[in-house]
Design a protein around this motif. Sequence first.
Motif, PDB file in Angstrom:
ATOM      1  N   GLN A  68      -2.488   9.095 -45.057  1.00  0.00           N
ATOM      2  CA  GLN A  68      -3.620   8.159 -45.263  1.00  0.00           C
ATOM      3  C   GLN A  68      -4.611   8.952 -45.729  1.00  0.00           C
ATOM      4  OE1 GLN A  68      -3.129   5.163 -44.318  1.00  0.00           O
ATOM      5  NE2 GLN A  68      -1.376   5.004 -43.039  1.00  0.00           N
ATOM      6  N   LEU A  69      -5.535   8.209 -46.397  1.00  0.00           N
ATOM      7  CA  LEU A  69      -6.906   8.656 -46.874  1.00  0.00           C
ATOM      8  C   LEU A  69      -7.954   7.580 -46.345  1.00  0.00           C
ATOM      9  CD1 LEU A  69      -7.983  10.737 -48.705  1.00  0.00           C
ATOM     10  CD2 LEU A  69      -8.122   9.247 -50.533  1.00  0.00           C
ATOM     11  N   TYR A  70      -8.819   8.395 -45.377  1.00  0.00           N
ATOM     12  CA  TYR A  70     -10.042   7.517 -44.800  1.00  0.00           C
ATOM     13  C   TYR A  70     -11.262   7.770 -45.417  1.00  0.00           C
ATOM     14  CZ  TYR A  70      -6.564   7.023 -41.016  1.00  0.00           C
ATOM     15  OH  TYR A  70      -5.318   6.909 -40.574  1.00  0.00           O
ATOM     16  N   PRO A  71     -11.942   6.628 -45.805  1.00  0.00           N
ATOM     17  CA  PRO A  71     -13.408   6.968 -46.653  1.00  0.00           C
ATOM     18  C   PRO A  71     -14.344   7.125 -45.385  1.00  0.00           C
ATOM     19  CG  PRO A  71     -12.717   4.530 -46.705  1.00  0.00           C
ATOM     20  CD  PRO A  71     -11.602   5.303 -46.123  1.00  0.00           C
ATOM     21  N   THR A  72     -15.224   8.050 -45.561  1.00  0.00           N
ATOM     22  CA  THR A  72     -16.196   8.355 -44.723  1.00  0.00           C
ATOM     23  C   THR A  72     -17.589   8.501 -45.262  1.00  0.00           C
ATOM     24  OG1 THR A  72     -16.233  10.676 -44.214  1.00  0.00           O
ATOM     25  CG2 THR A  72     -14.463   9.491 -43.323  1.00  0.00           C
ATOM     26  N   PRO A  73     -18.695   8.403 -44.560  1.00  0.00           N
ATOM     27  CA  PRO A  73     -20.154   8.647 -45.165  1.00  0.00           C
ATOM     28  C   PRO A  73     -20.207  10.128 -45.788  1.00  0.00           C
ATOM     29  CG  PRO A  73     -20.172   7.723 -43.183  1.00  0.00           C
ATOM     30  CD  PRO A  73     -18.580   7.759 -43.283  1.00  0.00           C
ATOM     31  N   GLN A  74     -19.224  11.050 -45.120  1.00  0.00           N
ATOM     32  CA  GLN A  74     -19.449  12.531 -45.469  1.00  0.00           C
ATOM     33  C   GLN A  74     -18.133  12.783 -46.528  1.00  0.00           C
ATOM     34  OE1 GLN A  74     -19.990  15.306 -42.396  1.00  0.00           O
ATOM     35  NE2 GLN A  74     -20.418  13.685 -40.956  1.00  0.00           N
ATOM     36  N   GLY A  75     -17.627  11.846 -46.984  1.00  0.00           N
ATOM     37  CA  GLY A  75     -16.568  12.084 -47.862  1.00  0.00           C
ATOM     38  C   GLY A  75     -15.120  11.760 -47.347  1.00  0.00           C
ATOM     39  N   ALA A  76     -14.186  11.724 -48.223  1.00  0.00           N
ATOM     40  CA  ALA A  76     -12.764  11.190 -47.788  1.00  0.00           C
ATOM     41  C   ALA A  76     -12.218  12.226 -46.847  1.00  0.00           C
ATOM     42  CB  ALA A  76     -11.781  11.235 -48.749  1.00  0.00           C
ATOM     43  N   ALA A  77     -11.452  11.775 -45.647  1.00  0.00           N
ATOM     44  CA  ALA A  77     -10.492  12.746 -44.669  1.00  0.00           C
ATOM     45  C   ALA A  77      -9.122  12.173 -45.111  1.00  0.00           C
ATOM     46  CB  ALA A  77     -10.875  12.043 -43.457  1.00  0.00           C
ATOM     47  N   LEU A  78      -8.523  13.087 -45.448  1.00  0.00           N
ATOM     48  CA  LEU A  78      -6.841  12.940 -45.697  1.00  0.00           C
ATOM     49  C   LEU A  78      -6.242  13.445 -44.370  1.00  0.00           C
ATOM     50  CD1 LEU A  78      -4.500  12.566 -47.937  1.00  0.00           C
ATOM     51  CD2 LEU A  78      -5.002  15.058 -48.408  1.00  0.00           C
ATOM     52  N   LEU A 105     -12.227  16.592 -45.795  1.00  0.00           N
ATOM     53  CA  LEU A 105     -11.352  17.232 -44.768  1.00  0.00           C
ATOM     54  C   LEU A 105      -9.856  16.906 -44.774  1.00  0.00           C
ATOM     55  CD1 LEU A 105     -10.847  19.041 -41.761  1.00  0.00           C
ATOM     56  CD2 LEU A 105     -11.134  16.915 -40.845  1.00  0.00           C
ATOM     57  N   SER A 106      -8.988  17.823 -44.841  1.00  0.00           N
ATOM     58  CA  SER A 106      -7.509  17.489 -44.803  1.00  0.00           C
ATOM     59  C   SER A 106      -6.704  17.997 -43.476  1.00  0.00           C
ATOM     60  CB  SER A 106      -7.047  18.162 -45.979  1.00  0.00           C
ATOM     61  OG  SER A 106      -7.471  17.604 -47.301  1.00  0.00           O
ATOM     62  N   ILE A 107      -6.154  17.022 -42.895  1.00  0.00           N
ATOM     63  CA  ILE A 107      -5.527  17.333 -41.357  1.00  0.00           C
ATOM     64  C   ILE A 107      -4.034  17.256 -41.779  1.00  0.00           C
ATOM     65  CG2 ILE A 107      -5.289  16.839 -39.152  1.00  0.00           C
ATOM     66  CD1 ILE A 107      -8.223  15.587 -39.630  1.00  0.00           C
ATOM     67  N   ILE A 108      -3.076  18.062 -41.607  1.00  0.00           N
ATOM     68  CA  ILE A 108      -1.778  18.049 -41.767  1.00  0.00           C
ATOM     69  C   ILE A 108      -0.992  18.475 -40.721  1.00  0.00           C
ATOM     70  CG2 ILE A 108       0.227  19.000 -43.211  1.00  0.00           C
ATOM     71  CD1 ILE A 108      -1.936  19.876 -45.230  1.00  0.00           C
ATOM     72  N   GLU A 109      -0.485  17.252 -39.945  1.00  0.00           N
ATOM     73  CA  GLU A 109       0.461  17.274 -38.721  1.00  0.00           C
ATOM     74  C   GLU A 109       1.855  17.783 -39.109  1.00  0.00           C
ATOM     75  OE1 GLU A 109       0.587  13.956 -36.219  1.00  0.00           O
ATOM     76  OE2 GLU A 109      -1.499  13.453 -36.543  1.00  0.00           O
ATOM     77  N   TRP A 110       2.576  18.601 -38.222  1.00  0.00           N
ATOM     78  CA  TRP A 110       3.747  19.174 -38.589  1.00  0.00           C
ATOM     79  C   TRP A 110       3.947  19.850 -39.901  1.00  0.00           C
ATOM     80  CZ3 TRP A 110       6.852  18.317 -34.432  1.00  0.00           C
ATOM     81  CH2 TRP A 110       6.685  17.420 -33.717  1.00  0.00           C
ATOM     82  N   GLY A 111       2.904  20.575 -40.204  1.00  0.00           N
ATOM     83  CA  GLY A 111       2.871  21.194 -41.737  1.00  0.00           C
ATOM     84  C   GLY A 111       2.777  22.830 -41.527  1.00  0.00           C
ATOM     85  N   GLN A 112       3.137  23.260 -40.360  1.00  0.00           N
ATOM     86  CA  GLN A 112       3.068  24.753 -40.023  1.00  0.00           C
ATOM     87  C   GLN A 112       3.746  25.494 -41.043  1.00  0.00           C
ATOM     88  OE1 GLN A 112       3.918  22.651 -37.645  1.00  0.00           O
ATOM     89  NE2 GLN A 112       5.658  23.055 -36.655  1.00  0.00           N
ATOM     90  N   LEU A 113       4.919  25.060 -41.500  1.00  0.00           N
ATOM     91  CA  LEU A 113       5.995  25.852 -42.523  1.00  0.00           C
ATOM     92  C   LEU A 113       5.076  25.965 -43.737  1.00  0.00           C
ATOM     93  CD1 LEU A 113       9.189  24.158 -41.846  1.00  0.00           C
ATOM     94  CD2 LEU A 113       8.513  26.329 -41.223  1.00  0.00           C
ATOM     95  N   PHE A 114       4.124  25.170 -43.994  1.00  0.00           N
ATOM     96  CA  PHE A 114       3.383  25.019 -45.602  1.00  0.00           C
ATOM     97  C   PHE A 114       2.018  25.823 -45.278  1.00  0.00           C
ATOM     98  CE2 PHE A 114       5.794  21.445 -45.012  1.00  0.00           C
ATOM     99  CZ  PHE A 114       7.132  21.901 -45.612  1.00  0.00           C
ATOM    100  N   TYR A 115       1.631  26.383 -44.078  1.00  0.00           N
ATOM    101  CA  TYR A 115       0.438  26.628 -43.797  1.00  0.00           C
ATOM    102  C   TYR A 115       0.203  27.940 -45.060  1.00  0.00           C
ATOM    103  CZ  TYR A 115      -3.028  29.810 -41.340  1.00  0.00           C
ATOM    104  OH  TYR A 115      -4.092  30.630 -40.866  1.00  0.00           O
ATOM    105  N   GLY A 116       0.870  28.925 -45.265  1.00  0.00           N
ATOM    106  CA  GLY A 116       0.628  29.902 -45.975  1.00  0.00           C
ATOM    107  C   GLY A 116       0.168  29.502 -47.395  1.00  0.00           C
TER     108      GLY A 116
END
Length: 139
Positions: A68-78, A105-116
């Motif tokens: 989901q991409l959320y438009p915010t006054p400070q820029g998009a949040a992914l 800002l990008s927030i990734i749930e369940w993505g710990q395998l790709f953190y590196g």
Amino acid sequence: MQPGDTLLIEDESAQRAFGASLLAHLAPHAVLFLEGELGAGKTTLTQGLIAALGFEGLVSSPTYALMQLYPTPQGAALHVDAYRVQHAQELYEMDLERLSEEARLSIIEWGQLFYGDFPGAWLLKLEHDEQGRRITRLG
């Protein structure tokens, strides 16, 4: 919050407030990975972060949409749910790298395998605790 720090959160309201306060410590274009079992509060924390950016609508888990991409006054949040993603290549096919570079800002749930694969990203682990939720910064 430094790597290794742990915080105990009492309820959902406090978890959203923590998310809002966490934003001040994240650089523009930050990538934040959230690890934790179902119901640990990953989406609740995300709601606080995205609300702190000025988004006033509903923030829900993108389980079926994946992103989901959320438009915010400070820029998009992914907001990404990588629960069903099995290989980093799938994230690249979704153009996640480019989108995260453009998003505030990008927030990734369940993505710990790709953190590196994302240098400079934060990794937070959320866990159930008898007194609420425990949040630990792993990286």
